[in-house]
Design a protein around this motif. Structure first.
Motif, PDB file in Angstrom:
ATOM      1  N   GLU A   1       2.786   2.193  -3.279  1.00  0.00           N
ATOM      2  CA  GLU A   1       1.945   2.757  -4.320  1.00  0.00           C
ATOM      3  C   GLU A   1       1.398   4.123  -3.908  1.00  0.00           C
ATOM      4  O   GLU A   1       1.422   5.089  -4.665  1.00  0.00           O
ATOM      5  CB  GLU A   1       0.795   1.800  -4.632  1.00  0.00           C
ATOM      6  CG  GLU A   1       0.037   2.216  -5.886  1.00  0.00           C
ATOM      7  CD  GLU A   1      -1.187   1.346  -6.121  1.00  0.00           C
ATOM      8  OE1 GLU A   1      -1.236   0.686  -7.175  1.00  0.00           O
ATOM      9  OE2 GLU A   1      -2.069   1.332  -5.242  1.00  0.00           O
ATOM     10  N   TYR A   2       0.922   4.176  -2.680  1.00  0.00           N
ATOM     11  CA  TYR A   2       0.305   5.402  -2.193  1.00  0.00           C
ATOM     12  C   TYR A   2       1.276   6.576  -2.274  1.00  0.00           C
ATOM     13  O   TYR A   2       0.928   7.662  -2.743  1.00  0.00           O
ATOM     14  CB  TYR A   2      -0.172   5.218  -0.747  1.00  0.00           C
ATOM     15  CG  TYR A   2      -0.968   6.388  -0.232  1.00  0.00           C
ATOM     16  CD1 TYR A   2      -0.381   7.358   0.583  1.00  0.00           C
ATOM     17  CD2 TYR A   2      -2.313   6.531  -0.558  1.00  0.00           C
ATOM     18  CE1 TYR A   2      -1.123   8.437   1.042  1.00  0.00           C
ATOM     19  CE2 TYR A   2      -3.059   7.606  -0.098  1.00  0.00           C
ATOM     20  CZ  TYR A   2      -2.464   8.557   0.711  1.00  0.00           C
ATOM     21  OH  TYR A   2      -3.185   9.623   1.172  1.00  0.00           O
TER      22      TYR A   2
ATOM     23  N   PHE B   1       0.822  -1.203   0.000  1.00  0.00           N
ATOM     24  CA  PHE B   1       0.000   0.000   0.000  1.00  0.00           C
ATOM     25  C   PHE B   1       0.859   1.257   0.000  1.00  0.00           C
ATOM     26  O   PHE B   1       0.679   2.139  -0.837  1.00  0.00           O
ATOM     27  CB  PHE B   1      -0.916  -0.003   1.233  1.00  0.00           C
ATOM     28  CG  PHE B   1      -1.491   1.348   1.542  1.00  0.00           C
ATOM     29  CD1 PHE B   1      -1.029   2.099   2.622  1.00  0.00           C
ATOM     30  CD2 PHE B   1      -2.462   1.904   0.720  1.00  0.00           C
ATOM     31  CE1 PHE B   1      -1.550   3.353   2.893  1.00  0.00           C
ATOM     32  CE2 PHE B   1      -2.983   3.166   0.978  1.00  0.00           C
ATOM     33  CZ  PHE B   1      -2.528   3.895   2.069  1.00  0.00           C
TER      34      PHE B   1
ATOM     35  N   ASP C   1       2.612  12.299  -7.295  1.00  0.00           N
ATOM     36  CA  ASP C   1       2.087  12.758  -8.567  1.00  0.00           C
ATOM     37  C   ASP C   1       0.968  13.776  -8.366  1.00  0.00           C
ATOM     38  O   ASP C   1       0.943  14.843  -8.986  1.00  0.00           O
ATOM     39  CB  ASP C   1       1.561  11.549  -9.360  1.00  0.00           C
ATOM     40  CG  ASP C   1       1.195  11.924 -10.772  1.00  0.00           C
ATOM     41  OD1 ASP C   1       0.032  11.735 -11.145  1.00  0.00           O
ATOM     42  OD2 ASP C   1       2.070  12.441 -11.481  1.00  0.00           O
TER      43      ASP C   1
ATOM     44  N   ARG D   1       1.642   7.844  -5.746  1.00  0.00           N
ATOM     45  CA  ARG D   1       0.459   8.544  -6.241  1.00  0.00           C
ATOM     46  C   ARG D   1       0.294   9.907  -5.587  1.00  0.00           C
ATOM     47  O   ARG D   1      -0.123  10.863  -6.227  1.00  0.00           O
ATOM     48  CB  ARG D   1      -0.776   7.672  -6.032  1.00  0.00           C
ATOM     49  CG  ARG D   1      -0.635   6.353  -6.726  1.00  0.00           C
ATOM     50  CD  ARG D   1      -1.783   6.044  -7.613  1.00  0.00           C
ATOM     51  NE  ARG D   1      -1.539   4.854  -8.415  1.00  0.00           N
ATOM     52  CZ  ARG D   1      -2.444   3.917  -8.614  1.00  0.00           C
ATOM     53  NH1 ARG D   1      -3.616   3.989  -8.018  1.00  0.00           N
ATOM     54  NH2 ARG D   1      -2.166   2.893  -9.396  1.00  0.00           N
ATOM     55  N   VAL D   2       0.615   9.988  -4.313  1.00  0.00           N
ATOM     56  CA  VAL D   2       0.531  11.280  -3.632  1.00  0.00           C
ATOM     57  C   VAL D   2       1.552  12.234  -4.242  1.00  0.00           C
ATOM     58  O   VAL D   2       1.273  13.419  -4.431  1.00  0.00           O
ATOM     59  CB  VAL D   2       0.794  11.143  -2.115  1.00  0.00           C
ATOM     60  CG1 VAL D   2       1.024  12.498  -1.492  1.00  0.00           C
ATOM     61  CG2 VAL D   2      -0.370  10.487  -1.440  1.00  0.00           C
TER      62      VAL D   2
END
Lengths: 514, 369
Positions: free
Chosen positions: B182-183, B179, B189, B186-187
């Motif tokens: 990936e998280y 988690f 970005d 993404r944060v």
């Protein structure tokens, strides 16, 4: 010095000299009813101004003149199609004031009408045919392939005016046709002081993309910008009461087939000639030193210079806004996608859902920004661009007046020289040749005197026309700006209303996170 | 000097260092400990923050006191935690980024230089802008810090690859690892895209500012009806631009800052996992060493002690890490909820204000036409 008697002016469509008192050219907001007929002559030549600054007048004639002029104006009157030409002019005050009085010349002239009240009022007076015409440019269609391809536009005219053969009709035109129309109108009317609306600009880059067949956002925008600009161009042209009746305009709107205007290409010989002329004009302008004794012209020229400067500045800022708003739209869309991804990876269910909702809101908002950017462009930015070009035309007309003045002055100087030469002839010691020389010079002098008078008339006329045109132009400008800017502000209102809707929908979603 | 007022107890200290302005995280309104930055003073190239503490805890010498600290000292504090093994099992709050006063200073300089050449309106406007942005000056990293981070990350990612490769027996930690990896990306970005979006918004607001100025000039010069019209529209643009600038500033505060913060916190959480993995590796190595020692029957006691130590360390980290990660999720959800709600409320408030402004202006203009 101009003490020779005048021959009665030839019988042509003429116009009258107008008394250029203050009342004649009211501020656009004030609608002054008229009793200033343009009337000719019996002028008191005591004043010494460069422009018409008269104080005497012929009142009896006024009413008649006026009435006559009113009646005579019928939209189908063939005379109207004729170019305005010179008419007799009272010797109102050239630099060397003539002393003779000229007989008034009363002819009919549509010109007369424009010396007073707004065109709207005039049009109503014309009885029956109010200004009712609507032109739309639509359905851009690419014809042909490769570098010879072009866009054809449908030009639809809807009008109840008796000027047209039908009430509702359409023709197909291409861009060069519009340029050709403008070119013809400019050659006929600019040099006598009419503000001919400029045609939309050429764009080699834009057109090449279209020709090459690139179907993307920017080329679509280019076509739409052009279509919209062509429509505005035609509407502005027909709003001008004189241009509307021009046969070239009517032909452009009505006839199915139009001879190709080849001389409009930038790199054609005519195009190059145009460029050369433009350069020459620029040089000439610098060398003409006109004694402007008419404060009105000086003031107006300054006004247009300032306006030009400010509008250009404003235009640049609005273009920048359009650009940034488009960027905002793109960046918002990207953020929306990113937020959606974040929502996907978030492992708390409620938060994940809320983030997805946020992504959706931002996506809708990006479309909103795109729409707003379009409004910024098509309403605000294009209005400003149009007016920057229009003011260019206005400045051109002032320049023509200067040229006209120069021509008059040149004739004047030449006449002076010839007269001096004539005087010198008295002392020549070749008596046998004397009479012959005297006759020759007398002829030349007569010719030049004619030229001087003509020059003065031209100058008076163009000055008069410009005053009217500027008054009309300013009225239109006020109307245009008010209407379009209000429309633009309404687009801003709409955007805010949508924003409120979107965020109101999102708020409960955010609150639902637990 | 630096020790004054600080205590080594983990509980309350972990609350203290949450950045110069506790806007993103909910500092519990706890009477036992309240800390805030009551003042910031800018001096040439350094900023002095006044850290004000109010506490009923016995650890502190007084109930209320203030000290002056600079950014480097906050970093020092953070690094001290990181290096302290006792805190290995905690998500150590990320150090606050260095306040970027360079941007503000640049503007200030421009303001000073431009004084002669700008019109009065432009000057006043620029001054207002400057004041607004200085509020939000705690932003971004400066070059030096970025470089440092780069190297730190290079080292870590090498290890990270090593460690990430080992699949964890514990489902919880395995899930958390997947988690967080990936998280975090993404944060990162989302944070970058959010910043770009807000930048465009600010640019558009700047344009409106210039438009307002031009309209004003046009209004004063025009001799027709348009002069009043232009002045009114200029006023409208001036006001609407202020609102737009506030919208951008609020988005910055509620959204961009939130994302940046969780970018750093998720990194801190990853760091925790990394430390735990290292602990696991150490434990496994100790086990192997013990087996070897037993096989050779040499230094067994030492190996046993070592193995026990590693085991204990690892278990301690794992236990605390689990709780930390659960808390992290709770905090994250709460922070997002708070900020998203506030964001939506502010957007609504501004849109409504803007709408009213525009409608009233349109009404007046139409009435006069």
């Amino acid at each position: 010095m101009a003490d020779t008697a005048r021959d009665p002016p030839p019988d042509r469509t003429d116009f009258h000299e107008v008394e250029d008192g203050e009342d004649l050219f009211p501020e656009p907001s004030a609608a002054t009813p008229e009793s200033q007929p343009a009337s000719l002559s019996a002028v008191d030549i005591s004043t010494n101004a460069n422009g018409p600054k008269q104080d005497s007048f012929f009142d009896d004639d006024n009413e008649d003149l006026f009435a006559e002029a009113t009646e005579e104006v019928s939209l189908d009157s063939p005379e109207r199609d004729v170019l305005l030409s010179d008419g007799p002019s009272p010797a109102i005050t050239p630099i060397t004031p003539p002393t003779s009085v000229i007989t008034p010349r009363i002819g009919h002239t549509h010109d007369d009408m424009f010396t007073h009240s707004s065109f709207d009022e005039i049009e109503e007076e014309e009885g029956g045919d109010s200004f009712d015409i609507h032109i739309s440019v639509s359905d851009p269609e690419k014809i042909g392939d490769g570098m010879n391809a072009y866009m054809a536009y449908k030009v639809t005219t809807k009008s109840s005016m008796s000027l047209f053969k039908q009430r509702d009709f359409a023709v197909k035109r291409r861009f060069s046709d519009f340029l050709g129309l403008h070119s013809k109108l400019a050659s006929k009317y600019l040099h006598i002081g009419y503000i001919v609306p400029p045609a939309p600009e050429k764009s080699i880059v834009g057109m090449t993309k279209v020709k090459v067949g690139k179907e993307d956002q920017s080329s679509n925008e280019f076509v739409e910008k052009r279509r919209s600009a062509l429509e505005r161009y035609l509407m502005r042209t027909v709003k001008h009461p004189i241009l509307l009746k021009d046969p070239d305009v009517l032909q452009f709107l009505e006839s199915t087939e139009l001879p190709r205007a080849v001389n409009t290409q930038a790199l054609s010989s005519a195009g190059i000639l145009r460029m050369v002329n433009k350069a020459a004009d620029a040089v000439n302008k610098m060398t003409i030193k006109m004694n402007e004794s008419d404060a009105w012209f000086e003031e107006k020229q300054q006004h247009f210079e300032n306006l030009d400067l400010q509008l250009k500045k404003l235009h640049a800022s609005v273009e920048s806004l359009v650009c940034h708003r488009k960027e905002l739209s793109v960046n918002t869309a990207q953020f929306a996608k990113s937020a959606a991804m974040l929502g996907n990876s978030e492992d708390h269910t409620a938060l994940s859902r809320a983030l997805s909702q946020l992504a959706e809101v931002e996506e809708k908002i990006d479309q909103l920004h795109q729409d707003q950017a379009n409004a910024d462009l098509y309403l605000f930015s294009e209005l400003l661009g149009d007016y920057v070009r229009l003011i260019g035309a206005v400045k051109g007309v002032f320049d023509h007046r200067m040229k006209t003045w120069q021509k008059w002055q040149d004739s004047q100087m030449l006449l002076q020289k010839k007269r001096e030469a004539e005087a010198k002839l008295q002392f020549t010691n070749k008596p046998d040749k004397l009479q012959q020389a005297k006759d020759e010079i007398k002829e030349e002098i007569e010719e030049l005197e004619g030229k001087v008078q003509q020059g003065e008339r031209d100058f008076e006329q163009i000055s008069k026309t410009i005053r009217k045109e500027v008054s009309r132009f300013e009225k239109e400008r006020v109307k245009d700006f008010k209407m379009i800017i209000v429309k633009y502000l309404e687009s801003l209102v709409q955007t805010q209303q949508q924003l409120i809707k979107y965020w109101e929908a999102f708020l409960p979603e955010a609150k639902a996170i637990s | 000097m630096m020790q004054e007022g600080l205590d080594d107890g983990p509980d309350f200290l972990s609350e203290e260092d949450r950045g110069p302005r506790a806007v993103n995280v909910d500092l519990e309104m706890d009477a036992t400990l309240q800390v805030d930055i009551s003042d910031a003073l800018s001096e040439r190239d350094k900023v002095k923050f006044t850290v004000h503490t109010k506490s009923t805890l016995p650890n502190f010498k007084q109930n209320e006191f203030s000290v002056v600290r600079q950014h480097e000292e906050f970093i020092w504090l953070h690094d001290s935690f990181v290096e302290n093994e006792d805190y290995a099992g905690y998500i150590i709050p990320p150090a606050p980024p260095r306040p970027d006063f360079d941007a503000s200073r640049e503007k200030l300089q421009k303001l000073g230089e431009g004084e002669g050449s700008m019109t009065k309106e432009e000057f006043t406007k620029m001054k207002q802008e400057l004041e607004a942005t200085t509020l939000l000056s705690v932003r971004g990293k400066n070059k030096k810090e970025k470089l440092e981070d780069f190297f730190k990350n290079v080292v870590k990612s090498a290890d990270g690859v090593l460690v990430a490769g080992v699949k964890d027996v514990d489902d919880f930690f395995e899930h958390e690892k997947t988690f967080l990896l990936e998280y975090h990306n993404r944060v990162k970005d989302a944070s970058a895209k959010c910043d770009r979006m807000i930048r465009s918004h600010k640019n558009a607001a700047d344009d409106m500012n210039r438009i307002a100025s031009s309209l004003y000039t046009l209004g004063t010069q025009d001799s027709t009806d348009l002069c009043k019209f232009f002045l009114k529209v200029s006023e409208l643009f001036e006001k609407t631009r202020k609102i737009e600038a506030r919208v951008a500033a609020d988005e910055d505060l509620k959204l961009a800052d939130l994302l940046k913060y969780y970018l750093r916190e998720s990194q801190a959480a990853k760091d925790l996992l990394y430390r735990r993995s290292r602990g696991l590796v150490d434990y496994e190595n100790a086990n192997k060493a013990l087996d070897k020692a037993r096989a050779k029957n040499r230094d067994v006691l030492q190996a046993e002690t070592n193995q026990q130590l590693c085991c204990h360390k690892f278990e301690k980290i794992s236990e605390s890490a689990k709780q930390e990660l659960i808390d992290f999720k709770t905090r994250r959800v709460a922070a997002f909820r708070k900020n998203l709600v506030e964001l939506a409320e502010l957007e609504l408030k501004h849109a409504k204000g803007n709408l009213q402004l525009l409608q009233s202006c349109v009404g007046i203009l139409k009435g006069n036409t």
